[in-house]
Design a protein around this motif. Structure first.
Motif, short mmCIF file in Angstrom:
data_model
loop_
_atom_site.label_atom_id
_atom_site.label_comp_id
_atom_site.label_asym_id
_atom_site.label_seq_id
_atom_site.Cartn_x
_atom_site.Cartn_y
_atom_site.Cartn_z
N ASP A 31 0.80 -1.22 0.00
CA ASP A 31 0.00 0.00 0.00
C ASP A 31 0.84 1.27 0.00
O ASP A 31 0.31 2.37 -0.17
CB ASP A 31 -0.95 0.00 1.19
CG ASP A 31 -0.22 0.00 2.52
OD1 ASP A 31 0.86 -0.61 2.62
OD2 ASP A 31 -0.74 0.60 3.49
N CYS A 73 5.54 2.29 9.60
CA CYS A 73 5.03 1.83 8.29
C CYS A 73 5.80 0.63 7.80
O CYS A 73 5.22 -0.33 7.31
CB CYS A 73 5.15 2.96 7.26
SG CYS A 73 3.90 4.21 7.37
N GLY A 118 3.62 -4.39 -5.48
CA GLY A 118 4.11 -3.31 -4.63
C GLY A 118 5.57 -2.99 -4.92
O GLY A 118 6.35 -3.84 -5.36
#
Length: 170
Positions: A31, A73, A118
């Motif tokens: 993401d 993250c 990704g």
């Protein structure tokens, strides 16, 4: 952050025979796109069979997340991290001037909206493609030393995942 360096590095070790597994593990970071990352660097050191994935956050993401947010993250993947901003001057110098110089294979990729995979997973894949083209360096015992004493890592798992345990059956 080191000038022109990554904000957070992820350590992948042993790398050569676990590229597929590291691609799967890093999918949780899919993401992170162009709003968060401006580039991702991949480094490989054949003598220690280790890869470092350096994540370069955008200026806007750095301002929004801060060092702790960027670390959080990337920490979602559960792999050991090196966060240069959290190192003292001597530790940062040792990491950049001594340890990172061991890595002689380098790839860099940028976000691409058309790419279904990704960005971090793509770097792991591309780095793996480069590594298999090289002859294997060292012996098996060279690959089993403990990097925790050499690299200033954050978030080191105390228990290895089952696919990395010698006693696990395939």
């Amino acid at each position: 952050m080191e000038p022109n360096g990554a904000d957070v590095y992820v350590l992948l070790n042993p790398f050569r025979c676990n590229v597929r597994e590291f691609r799967i593990i890093t999918r949780v970071l899919a993401d992170l796109g162009s709003d968060d990352l401006e580039a991702v660097d991949g480094f490989y050191a054949p003598d220690i069979d280790a890869a470092l994935i350096g994540t370069c956050f955008t200026s806007a993401a750095r301002a929004r997340l801060g060092v702790e947010g960027m670390q959080a993250c990337i920490a979602r993947c559960g792999l050991p991290l090196v966060v240069p901003a959290r190192l003292d001057a001597a530790g940062a110098a040792r990491f950049f001037d001594e340890h990172l110089l061991r890595y002689d294979t380098y790839v860099q990729l940028y976000p691409c909206a058309e790419e279904p995979m990704g960005l971090i997973e793509r770097v792991v894949e591309r780095l793996g493609e480069q590594v298999v083209l090289r002859p294997r360096a060292g012996t098996e015992s060279d690959y089993n030393f403990d990097l925790r004493h050499e690299v200033p890592m954050i978030g080191v798992r105390h228990e290895l995942p089952s696919w990395r345990r010698a006693e696990s059956s395939w």
